[in-house]
Design an enzyme around this catalytic site. Structure first.
Site, PDB file in Angstrom:
ATOM      1  N   GLN A   1     -22.750  -4.485  -1.867  1.00 65.43           N
ATOM      2  CA  GLN A   1     -23.022  -3.392  -2.816  1.00 65.43           C
ATOM      3  C   GLN A   1     -21.866  -3.204  -3.806  1.00 65.43           C
ATOM      4  OE1 GLN A   1     -24.241   1.050  -1.909  1.00 65.43           O
ATOM      5  NE2 GLN A   1     -22.052   0.879  -1.567  1.00 65.43           N
ATOM      6  N   ASP A   2     -20.645  -3.091  -3.298  1.00 67.79           N
ATOM      7  CA  ASP A   2     -19.510  -2.830  -4.187  1.00 67.79           C
ATOM      8  C   ASP A   2     -19.202  -4.050  -5.047  1.00 67.79           C
ATOM      9  OD1 ASP A   2     -19.539  -0.544  -2.730  1.00 67.79           O
ATOM     10  OD2 ASP A   2     -17.503  -0.717  -1.942  1.00 67.79           O
TER      11      ASP A   2
ATOM     12  N   ALA B   1     -14.410  -8.271   0.956  1.00 66.92           N
ATOM     13  CA  ALA B   1     -15.124  -8.971   2.039  1.00 66.92           C
ATOM     14  C   ALA B   1     -14.825  -8.291   3.366  1.00 66.92           C
ATOM     15  CB  ALA B   1     -14.672 -10.424   2.098  1.00 66.92           C
ATOM     16  N   ALA B   2     -15.873  -8.007   4.123  1.00 64.27           N
ATOM     17  CA  ALA B   2     -15.667  -7.375   5.431  1.00 64.27           C
ATOM     18  C   ALA B   2     -16.959  -7.380   6.220  1.00 64.27           C
ATOM     19  CB  ALA B   2     -15.202  -5.925   5.259  1.00 64.27           C
TER      20      ALA B   2
ATOM     21  N   THR C   1     -10.658   2.417   4.112  1.00 66.97           N
ATOM     22  CA  THR C   1     -11.810   3.269   4.407  1.00 66.97           C
ATOM     23  C   THR C   1     -11.441   4.579   5.069  1.00 66.97           C
ATOM     24  OG1 THR C   1     -13.679   3.463   5.951  1.00 66.97           O
ATOM     25  CG2 THR C   1     -12.084   1.774   6.438  1.00 66.97           C
TER      26      THR C   1
ATOM     27  N   GLU D   1     -12.900   5.754   7.443  1.00 60.55           N
ATOM     28  CA  GLU D   1     -13.063   5.596   8.894  1.00 60.55           C
ATOM     29  C   GLU D   1     -11.707   5.557   9.601  1.00 60.55           C
ATOM     30  OE1 GLU D   1     -15.700   4.917  11.394  1.00 60.55           O
ATOM     31  OE2 GLU D   1     -16.624   6.208   9.898  1.00 60.55           O
TER      32      GLU D   1
ATOM     33  N   TYR E   1     -13.993  -1.602  13.993  1.00 61.71           N
ATOM     34  CA  TYR E   1     -14.029  -1.762  12.529  1.00 61.71           C
ATOM     35  C   TYR E   1     -12.860  -1.012  11.884  1.00 61.71           C
ATOM     36  CZ  TYR E   1     -15.261  -0.576   7.729  1.00 61.71           C
ATOM     37  OH  TYR E   1     -15.210  -0.377   6.374  1.00 61.71           O
TER      38      TYR E   1
ATOM     39  N   LYS F   1      -9.515  -2.386   9.771  1.00 62.21           N
ATOM     40  CA  LYS F   1      -9.207  -1.937   8.407  1.00 62.21           C
ATOM     41  C   LYS F   1      -7.808  -1.309   8.330  1.00 62.21           C
ATOM     42  CE  LYS F   1     -12.715  -2.811   5.659  1.00 62.21           C
ATOM     43  NZ  LYS F   1     -12.553  -3.405   4.335  1.00 62.21           N
TER      44      LYS F   1
ATOM     45  N   HIS G   1     -19.834   5.541   0.264  1.00 66.17           N
ATOM     46  CA  HIS G   1     -20.412   5.466  -1.080  1.00 66.17           C
ATOM     47  C   HIS G   1     -21.685   4.630  -1.011  1.00 66.17           C
ATOM     48  CE1 HIS G   1     -17.125   2.692  -0.408  1.00 66.17           C
ATOM     49  NE2 HIS G   1     -17.743   1.803  -1.179  1.00 66.17           N
TER      50      HIS G   1
ATOM     51  N   ARG H   1     -27.379  -0.314  -1.263  1.00 62.73           N
ATOM     52  CA  ARG H   1     -26.827  -0.179   0.082  1.00 62.73           C
ATOM     53  C   ARG H   1     -27.679  -0.971   1.066  1.00 62.73           C
ATOM     54  NH1 ARG H   1     -22.314   0.810   2.985  1.00 62.73           N
ATOM     55  NH2 ARG H   1     -21.980   3.002   3.442  1.00 62.73           N
TER      56      ARG H   1
HETATM   57  N1  GDD Z   1     -26.188   3.323  10.560  1.00 63.70           N
HETATM   58  C1  GDD Z   1     -26.750   4.348  11.199  1.00 63.70           C
HETATM   59  N2  GDD Z   1     -28.016   4.217  11.700  1.00 63.70           N
HETATM   60  N3  GDD Z   1     -26.038   5.481  11.332  1.00 63.70           N
HETATM   61  C2  GDD Z   1     -26.628   6.518  11.963  1.00 63.70           C
HETATM   62  C3  GDD Z   1     -27.932   6.453  12.481  1.00 63.70           C
HETATM   63  C4  GDD Z   1     -28.650   5.241  12.369  1.00 63.70           C
HETATM   64  O1  GDD Z   1     -29.784   5.090  12.807  1.00 63.70           O
HETATM   65  N4  GDD Z   1     -28.229   7.659  13.033  1.00 63.70           N
HETATM   66  C5  GDD Z   1     -27.165   8.442  12.840  1.00 63.70           C
HETATM   67  N5  GDD Z   1     -26.174   7.766  12.206  1.00 63.70           N
HETATM   68  C6  GDD Z   1     -24.848   8.279  11.876  1.00 63.70           C
HETATM   69  C7  GDD Z   1     -23.703   7.390  12.364  1.00 63.70           C
HETATM   70  O2  GDD Z   1     -23.475   7.586  13.766  1.00 63.70           O
HETATM   71  C8  GDD Z   1     -22.568   7.896  11.494  1.00 63.70           C
HETATM   72  O3  GDD Z   1     -22.003   9.038  12.063  1.00 63.70           O
HETATM   73  C9  GDD Z   1     -23.257   8.279  10.175  1.00 63.70           C
HETATM   74  O4  GDD Z   1     -24.669   8.307  10.465  1.00 63.70           O
HETATM   75  C10 GDD Z   1     -23.019   7.313   9.033  1.00 63.70           C
HETATM   76  O5  GDD Z   1     -23.261   6.002   9.485  1.00 63.70           O
HETATM   77  P1  GDD Z   1     -23.262   4.743   8.476  1.00 63.70           P
HETATM   78  O6  GDD Z   1     -24.198   4.985   7.368  1.00 63.70           O
HETATM   79  O7  GDD Z   1     -23.507   3.534   9.329  1.00 63.70           O
HETATM   80  O8  GDD Z   1     -21.827   4.736   7.827  1.00 63.70           O
HETATM   81  P2  GDD Z   1     -20.363   4.926   8.452  1.00 63.70           P
HETATM   82  O9  GDD Z   1     -19.897   6.288   8.071  1.00 63.70           O
HETATM   83  O10 GDD Z   1     -20.338   4.575   9.879  1.00 63.70           O
HETATM   84  O11 GDD Z   1     -19.523   3.823   7.681  1.00 63.70           O
HETATM   85  C11 GDD Z   1     -19.690   3.586   6.294  1.00 63.70           C
HETATM   86  O12 GDD Z   1     -18.738   4.273   5.530  1.00 63.70           O
HETATM   87  C12 GDD Z   1     -17.383   3.874   5.734  1.00 63.70           C
HETATM   88  C13 GDD Z   1     -16.499   4.728   4.824  1.00 63.70           C
HETATM   89  O13 GDD Z   1     -16.219   5.921   5.466  1.00 63.70           O
HETATM   90  C14 GDD Z   1     -19.578   2.066   6.072  1.00 63.70           C
HETATM   91  O14 GDD Z   1     -19.900   1.755   4.754  1.00 63.70           O
HETATM   92  C15 GDD Z   1     -18.178   1.578   6.338  1.00 63.70           C
HETATM   93  O15 GDD Z   1     -18.087   0.186   6.039  1.00 63.70           O
HETATM   94  C16 GDD Z   1     -17.226   2.383   5.434  1.00 63.70           C
HETATM   95  O16 GDD Z   1     -15.917   1.970   5.660  1.00 63.70           O
END
Ligand code: GDD
Length: 350
Positions: A37-38, A106-107, A150, A152, A175, A179, A205, A210
């Site tokens: 995406q980015d 890349a990741a 990130t 995270e 993860y 990072k 983002h 996405r």
């Molecule tokens: N993916 C996913 N799927 N997440 C879920 C679900 C589901 O079915 N149900 C609830 N969630 C919750 C996750 O537990 C998490 O708390 C939140 O939704 C966001 O999950 P993600 O969209 O997978 O993103 P992320 O916050 O874990 O990580 C993303 O953002 C980071 C930046 O803060 C990713 O893009 C990372 O690569 C990035 O570094």
């Protein structure tokens, strides 16, 4: 007729010469992870600024270029093959291109999968960044390096309301730990060798580009399917988690700005607003005029994580002051853009 033809030909020659001069003078950017995406939004931005964009993929024959095709960019990017796990390939790549700017995007970026792929995640995200920094130090030490760090890395931040560049880091997933290593290596190479290397600590983002396994796209795709009668529910894990969600197109501008400063520094990039997954669900269902959204959402433990980050909310004060950067897309607009795009995509596919 002939004259006209000749003159068209010399126009063509002129423009070919002009193009090659422009290409020779253009700044060269190397983007690892160009198919993500980015990578796609950043390519678009850099091409609009007349950069020559070299996009790194591991294997061009199997790479998925759908995002670059979606933005109609594929033919404008020079696709390069190399592997974040292979030091030699990165050295050759950087030596050949001698880029002015390197964006390490890349990741393996899906947090939920990183417990099962912890070794590969560390090899690509942590050691891969180190291999790339070494390649830059050796072959293009004047280049400017951007590391995709990130939010995270903060983990649960001990209850602090806003996270900024000084907030202590306490990662809660393989993860995030991978990072964190890359983040500190970037700082260390800046301090040890005087490289122009900096990290963008980006909060979540999102966009229509996405991946479908991230919660926002999973929701907007699910909502569109429900609207079109293709599915009757969405199955999720922890919907109480809160994230600071912005628009990816805004965030790549901050990446570029970070490399245009006099001195390299790290920046938090965020909206300064937090919303729960519940809020996202409510806003997405509102787009299809459903208010009792709870009846369309199911829980499955498979989508929870061994440890989750509960709340993230970033302070973008430093980015506002020094980069003059601010987000332009609100939470509600972001949800609307994504739902509309998924509705359009699924309608035209059926
Ligand atoms: N993916 C996913 N799927 N997440 C879920 C679900 C589901 O079915 N149900 C609830 N969630 C919750 C996750 O537990 C998490 O708390 C939140 O939704 C966001 O999950 P993600 O969209 O997978 O993103 P992320 O916050 O874990 O990580 C993303 O953002 C980071 C930046 O803060 C990713 O893009 C990372 O690569 C990035 O570094």
């Amino acid at each position: 007729m002939k004259l006209g033809h000749k003159s068209r030909q010399s126009d063509c020659l002129g423009s070919a010469v002009y193009s090659s001069i422009r290409l020779a003078m253009a700044k060269k950017a190397l983007i690892t992870g160009v198919c993500g995406q980015d990578g796609a939004y950043l390519s678009k931005l850099l091409l609009s600024k007349d950069y020559s964009v070299h996009g790194m993929v591991r294997d061009a024959s199997s790479a998925d270029f759908w995002r670059l095709n979606e933005l109609d960019l594929k033919d404008q990017i020079i696709i390069e093959e190399a592997d974040m796990r292979d030091e030699d390939s990165l050295n050759t790549l950087v030596e050949n291109i001698k880029p002015d700017e390197i964006y390490n995007l890349a990741a393996l970026s899906f947090v939920g999968a990183s417990w099962d792929t912890s070794v590969e995640t560390s090899d690509i995200n942590a050691m891969g960044a180190l291999r790339l920094l070494n390649a830059m130090k050796e072959h293009s030490p004047k280049a400017k390096y951007y590391q995709a760090s990130t939010s995270e890395m903060y983990g649960n931040s001990n209850g602090e309301t806003f996270q900024d560049e000084t907030t202590p880091l306490h990662p809660r997933s393989p993860y995030a730990i991978s990072k964190l290593f890359a983040h500190w290596m970037t700082i260390n190479y800046r301090e040890s060798y005087g490289l122009y290397a900096c990290s963008g600590i980006l909060f979540n983002h999102e966009s229509p580009l996405r991946g479908i396994n991230f919660v926002t796209r999973k929701i907007t795709d699910g909502v569109a399917r429900i609207k079109l009668g293709l599915e009757d529910s969405i199955t999720l894990g922890n919907i109480d988690a809160q994230r600071d969600w912005g628009f990816a197109g805004d965030y790549v501008k901050a990446m570029w700005e970070m490399l245009q400063q006099d001195t390299p520094e790290d920046f938090v990039i965020s909206t300064g607003e937090t919303h729960s997954v519940r809020d996202f669900l409510q806003a997405a269902f509102k787009e299809i005029a459903i208010t009792d959204w709870e009846s369309y959402v199911q829980f499955d433990d498979r989508f929870t994580r061994p440890l989750d980050v509960e709340t993230l909310c970033g302070s973008n004060n430093k980015a506002q002051q020094k980069l003059h950067w601010e987000p332009t897309v609100s939470f509600e607009e972001l949800v609307r853009i994504m739902v509309e795009w998924d509705l359009k995509r699924l309608t035209s596919a059926s």
